[in-house]
Structure formats: structure tokens, C-alpha cells
Design an enzyme around this catalytic site. Sequence first.
Site, PDB file in Angstrom:
ATOM      1  N   CYS A   1      -3.266 -22.817 -29.244  1.00 58.26           N
ATOM      2  CA  CYS A   1      -4.355 -23.884 -29.009  1.00 58.26           C
ATOM      3  C   CYS A   1      -5.664 -23.587 -28.751  1.00 58.26           C
ATOM      4  O   CYS A   1      -6.454 -24.182 -28.696  1.00 58.26           O
ATOM      5  CB  CYS A   1      -3.879 -25.008 -27.826  1.00 58.26           C
ATOM      6  SG  CYS A   1      -4.290 -24.129 -26.166  1.00 58.26           S
TER       7      CYS A   1
ATOM      8  N   ARG B   1      -8.760  -5.585   1.766  1.00 56.27           N
ATOM      9  CA  ARG B   1      -9.922  -5.321   2.765  1.00 56.27           C
ATOM     10  C   ARG B   1      -9.756  -4.157   3.705  1.00 56.27           C
ATOM     11  O   ARG B   1     -10.687  -4.164   4.424  1.00 56.27           O
ATOM     12  CB  ARG B   1      -9.783  -6.876   3.537  1.00 56.27           C
ATOM     13  CG  ARG B   1     -10.178  -8.137   2.733  1.00 56.27           C
ATOM     14  CD  ARG B   1      -9.877  -9.311   3.436  1.00 56.27           C
ATOM     15  NE  ARG B   1     -10.342 -10.197   2.679  1.00 56.27           N
ATOM     16  CZ  ARG B   1      -9.593 -10.805   1.795  1.00 56.27           C
ATOM     17  NH1 ARG B   1      -8.142 -10.391   1.841  1.00 56.27           N
ATOM     18  NH2 ARG B   1      -9.708 -11.785   0.968  1.00 56.27           N
TER      19      ARG B   1
ATOM     20  N   SER C   1      -0.842  -8.441   6.230  1.00 55.09           N
ATOM     21  CA  SER C   1      -1.738  -9.480   5.747  1.00 55.09           C
ATOM     22  C   SER C   1      -2.940  -9.509   6.892  1.00 55.09           C
ATOM     23  O   SER C   1      -2.538  -9.624   8.192  1.00 55.09           O
ATOM     24  CB  SER C   1      -1.066 -10.950   5.582  1.00 55.09           C
ATOM     25  OG  SER C   1      -1.995 -11.648   4.951  1.00 55.09           O
ATOM     26  N   SER C   2      -4.045  -9.536   6.384  1.00 60.14           N
ATOM     27  CA  SER C   2      -5.019  -9.902   7.441  1.00 60.14           C
ATOM     28  C   SER C   2      -5.176 -11.140   7.698  1.00 60.14           C
ATOM     29  O   SER C   2      -5.905 -11.655   8.549  1.00 60.14           O
ATOM     30  CB  SER C   2      -6.439  -9.412   6.756  1.00 60.14           C
ATOM     31  OG  SER C   2      -6.572 -10.360   5.342  1.00 60.14           O
TER      32      SER C   2
ATOM     33  N   HIS D   1       0.444 -16.678  -4.849  1.00 55.59           N
ATOM     34  CA  HIS D   1      -0.932 -16.565  -5.686  1.00 55.59           C
ATOM     35  C   HIS D   1      -0.627 -15.829  -6.951  1.00 55.59           C
ATOM     36  O   HIS D   1      -1.369 -15.270  -7.710  1.00 55.59           O
ATOM     37  CB  HIS D   1      -1.847 -15.068  -4.864  1.00 55.59           C
ATOM     38  CG  HIS D   1      -2.409 -15.759  -3.614  1.00 55.59           C
ATOM     39  ND1 HIS D   1      -2.601 -14.914  -2.644  1.00 55.59           N
ATOM     40  CD2 HIS D   1      -2.423 -17.043  -3.097  1.00 55.59           C
ATOM     41  CE1 HIS D   1      -3.244 -15.623  -1.802  1.00 55.59           C
ATOM     42  NE2 HIS D   1      -2.929 -16.886  -1.801  1.00 55.59           N
TER      43      HIS D   1
ATOM     44  N   GLN E   1       1.783 -13.196  -0.790  1.00 50.95           N
ATOM     45  CA  GLN E   1       0.501 -13.491  -1.384  1.00 50.95           C
ATOM     46  C   GLN E   1       0.175 -12.383  -2.612  1.00 50.95           C
ATOM     47  O   GLN E   1      -0.529 -12.515  -3.253  1.00 50.95           O
ATOM     48  CB  GLN E   1      -0.475 -13.192  -0.362  1.00 50.95           C
ATOM     49  CG  GLN E   1      -0.671 -14.106   0.844  1.00 50.95           C
ATOM     50  CD  GLN E   1      -1.540 -13.729   1.780  1.00 50.95           C
ATOM     51  OE1 GLN E   1      -2.641 -14.017   2.027  1.00 50.95           O
ATOM     52  NE2 GLN E   1      -1.006 -12.921   2.701  1.00 50.95           N
TER      53      GLN E   1
ATOM     54  N   CYS F   1      -2.825 -25.190 -22.611  1.00 51.01           N
ATOM     55  CA  CYS F   1      -1.266 -25.617 -22.983  1.00 51.01           C
ATOM     56  C   CYS F   1      -0.305 -25.303 -22.069  1.00 51.01           C
ATOM     57  O   CYS F   1       0.833 -25.576 -22.095  1.00 51.01           O
ATOM     58  CB  CYS F   1      -1.053 -25.413 -24.276  1.00 51.01           C
ATOM     59  SG  CYS F   1      -0.589 -23.919 -24.940  1.00 51.01           S
TER      60      CYS F   1
ATOM     61  N   THR G   1       0.794  -1.054   0.066  1.00 52.49           N
ATOM     62  CA  THR G   1      -0.123  -0.067   0.067  1.00 52.49           C
ATOM     63  C   THR G   1       0.953   1.166  -0.034  1.00 52.49           C
ATOM     64  O   THR G   1       0.635   2.263  -0.610  1.00 52.49           O
ATOM     65  CB  THR G   1      -1.071   0.048   1.095  1.00 52.49           C
ATOM     66  OG1 THR G   1      -0.151  -0.227   2.621  1.00 52.49           O
ATOM     67  CG2 THR G   1      -1.965  -1.103   1.206  1.00 52.49           C
TER      68      THR G   1
ATOM     69  N   CYS H   1      -5.304 -18.348 -26.633  1.00 48.74           N
ATOM     70  CA  CYS H   1      -3.759 -18.843 -27.145  1.00 48.74           C
ATOM     71  C   CYS H   1      -3.786 -18.943 -28.563  1.00 48.74           C
ATOM     72  O   CYS H   1      -4.339 -19.396 -29.257  1.00 48.74           O
ATOM     73  CB  CYS H   1      -3.650 -20.159 -26.458  1.00 48.74           C
ATOM     74  SG  CYS H   1      -2.061 -20.805 -26.850  1.00 48.74           S
TER      75      CYS H   1
HETATM   76  N1  APR Z   1       1.392  -1.499   6.978  1.00 47.13           N
HETATM   77  C1  APR Z   1       1.119  -2.362   7.596  1.00 47.13           C
HETATM   78  N2  APR Z   1      -0.149  -3.048   7.500  1.00 47.13           N
HETATM   79  C2  APR Z   1      -1.020  -2.695   6.534  1.00 47.13           C
HETATM   80  C3  APR Z   1      -0.583  -1.400   5.557  1.00 47.13           C
HETATM   81  C4  APR Z   1       0.883  -1.037   6.038  1.00 47.13           C
HETATM   82  N3  APR Z   1       1.271   0.123   5.249  1.00 47.13           N
HETATM   83  N4  APR Z   1      -1.656  -1.153   4.620  1.00 47.13           N
HETATM   84  C5  APR Z   1      -2.564  -2.115   4.894  1.00 47.13           C
HETATM   85  N5  APR Z   1      -2.201  -2.930   6.001  1.00 47.13           N
HETATM   86  C6  APR Z   1      -2.786  -4.176   6.703  1.00 47.13           C
HETATM   87  C7  APR Z   1      -4.449  -4.015   6.673  1.00 47.13           C
HETATM   88  O1  APR Z   1      -4.790  -3.478   7.968  1.00 47.13           O
HETATM   89  C8  APR Z   1      -4.944  -5.448   6.203  1.00 47.13           C
HETATM   90  O2  APR Z   1      -5.226  -6.225   7.527  1.00 47.13           O
HETATM   91  O3  APR Z   1      -2.604  -5.097   5.525  1.00 47.13           O
HETATM   92  C9  APR Z   1      -3.596  -5.854   5.521  1.00 47.13           C
HETATM   93  C10 APR Z   1      -3.899  -6.326   4.101  1.00 47.13           C
HETATM   94  O4  APR Z   1      -5.164  -7.440   4.348  1.00 47.13           O
HETATM   95  P1  APR Z   1      -5.942  -7.622   2.955  1.00 47.13           P
HETATM   96  O5  APR Z   1      -6.220  -6.783   2.278  1.00 47.13           O
HETATM   97  O6  APR Z   1      -6.747  -8.797   3.313  1.00 47.13           O
HETATM   98  O7  APR Z   1      -4.611  -8.521   2.126  1.00 47.13           O
HETATM   99  P2  APR Z   1      -3.937  -9.912   2.111  1.00 47.13           P
HETATM  100  O8  APR Z   1      -3.820 -10.350   3.476  1.00 47.13           O
HETATM  101  O9  APR Z   1      -2.678 -10.048   1.242  1.00 47.13           O
HETATM  102  O10 APR Z   1      -5.316 -10.750   1.288  1.00 47.13           O
HETATM  103  C11 APR Z   1      -4.633 -12.095   1.175  1.00 47.13           C
HETATM  104  O11 APR Z   1      -6.728 -12.395  -0.324  1.00 47.13           O
HETATM  105  O12 APR Z   1      -8.179 -11.446  -1.810  1.00 47.13           O
HETATM  106  C12 APR Z   1      -7.082 -12.288  -1.789  1.00 47.13           C
HETATM  107  O13 APR Z   1      -5.653 -13.124  -3.409  1.00 47.13           O
HETATM  108  C13 APR Z   1      -5.831 -11.912  -2.320  1.00 47.13           C
HETATM  109  O14 APR Z   1      -3.704 -12.311  -1.911  1.00 47.13           O
HETATM  110  C14 APR Z   1      -4.976 -11.674  -1.349  1.00 47.13           C
HETATM  111  C15 APR Z   1      -5.226 -12.579  -0.295  1.00 47.13           C
END
Ligand code: APR
Length: 260
Positions: free
Chosen positions: A163, A40, A201-202, A127, A107, A138, A32, A160
Site C-alpha cells: 500500500c 539513561r 528500570s528507572s 514498547h 519495556q 495496512c 545491559t 510497504c
Molecule cells: N542491573 C540493575 N540495574 C541496572 C543495570 C544492571 N546491570 N544496568 C542499568 N541499570 C539501571 C540504571 O541505573 C537505570 O536506572 O537500569 C535503569 C535503566 O533505566 P532506563 O535507561 O531509563 O531504561 P528504562 O527504564 O527501560 O526506560 C524506559 O524509556 O526511552 C524509553 O522506550 C524507552 O523502554 C524505554 C523506556
Amino acid sequence: MNYSDEEKMELVAQWIRDKRRIVVFTGAGVSTESGIPDFRSPGGIWERFDPNEFLFDNFLASEKIRVKYWKFHTEIYYTIIKAEPNPAHEACVKLDRMGKLDCVITQNIDNLHQKAGLSKEKVIELHGNALRVTCLSCGKEYDRAAIQARVESGDEAPVCDDCQGLLKPATIAFGQQMPFRETREAEKRSENAEVFLTVGSSLLVYPAASMPVFAKQGGARLAIVNLTATPYDHEADICIREKAGSVMNKIVSLLSDQKG
Ligand code: APR
């Protein structure tokens, strides 16, 4: 014991100093700060697009969905190619140069870990990668820019050349088979990790979100760096609710200071 964020970062730096096999697990929150929205958070991608529209079976079944999917991926493509790595990506490269990084398990599909300077052997993409396109029949690989030009010239759901199979960005859609080799390797590296940092990551999407569990089962120290709560905060040895860029940068600079 309530540690300050500073003390937490010092503790993580201490773990890393004492150990060798450091695994960094990243999610969209690590990008971000490079201008790529996560999924999310408020204003995130799933607030503007309906993930249920892009289920893999729908992509296979409907040309209309495929056209929509390529429009969705066109937006992602232009956002990604404009994005530059940020201090969180750069910190992973510095860890690697210190001989401390076992691997990054990501991810993310934005190629920013590689753009920051990590070799592809050091990045496990669970991912996939939005800068590659493959034929679902193919397996032929295409240059993403070339396919983008085709889509923009009216070929809105390309097939493609060899194919006539369906072309799709080499990312994993909901309901699509996970890449077996990468998933298995990520599990192994998580189990063998001595320090496991999950950053941005969430931890809501499986099997990716199981990696911190494998790490804990394997005896690793677990730190979670995320702006908001995750379902695994109670399992973590340390939780830091700060921005990925500043935290990762601080941890690595603490290590460099120590190295003198
Ligand atoms: N620093 C720390 N945390 C951050 C920052 C930042 N600058 N910006 C956002 N976040 C946190 C948010 O609070 C959120 O909890 O990062 C997390 C991102 O979570 P998601 O948007 O759910 O992304 P992710 O965990 O990568 O999702 C996993 O879901 O939709 C699928 O394939 C997609 O790979 C993705 C997977």
C-alpha cells in the site's frame, strides 16, 4: 529495619515461595549485562541520540527524520542480534519452570526474554519488538532482516510493497499510541500480582511506570532491583541496589535450594 542485600534477597525468595502469581517487570537495565546499552545511564542511548528527534509525529512528517530513524534502528538492530540473554533473563525462565511466573512485563524491545526461553504468551511487550517491522497504514508485518537489507541497499526509508504506507520497526516511539491490548493486560496482571519485581528500570516513562503502582494497589509485595534510585523506591517493600543478573540469579538459586 536495615536488612543486608543477602537478607533482602532471602526475603524476596520467601515471598515467592509462599505465593504463586509472580510478575517480573523489566527495563533496559536487565539487558545491559548482555551488551545492550540502556537509555539513561551515563553513555546510554539518550546521551548519543536526541529522543526529541524521534517523536512519532516527526517520523510521519519528515522523510529526513525517517532516514535518520532507520540509521538509529540499524545500530540497535545489530546490537540486539549479537546479544545473548544473561542470568537475569535466565532467572525469569527458571521461575517459569517452577510454575511461579505469572508473566514478564517488559519495556525492552530486544526479544531477549523470548530468546532466553520464555514463551511469547509469558512476555507482555509494552514498547514492542525491534525484530519486527510493520506498515503503519495496512499493518502488514515484514521480516526485520529483509527490511534491514533493503535499507542497506539504499532504500533508506522503506515503504510497504502493498500500500506504499510507511514501514517502521514495531517499537513504540515517543508520542506513538501504546499497544492497547498489551497495556490493558499489563495493568490487569500487575493488579493481580502477589509479588511484583521491577528489575533494571528507572521507572520514569508512563504508562509503563504505573505498573508497580497498580501492583501495590492490588496488595502485592513490591521489590525494586535497580542500580540507581527510582521515584518508587519509597513505595517498595524492598529495594536492592545491585546488578540485575546477580540478584535475580541469587533469588532463584535460594528458591531451588529450598526445593531441595
Ligand atoms: N542491573 C540493575 N540495574 C541496572 C543495570 C544492571 N546491570 N544496568 C542499568 N541499570 C539501571 C540504571 O541505573 C537505570 O536506572 O537500569 C535503569 C535503566 O533505566 P532506563 O535507561 O531509563 O531504561 P528504562 O527504564 O527501560 O526506560 C524506559 O524509556 O526511552 C524509553 O522506550 C524507552 O523502554 C524505554 C523506556
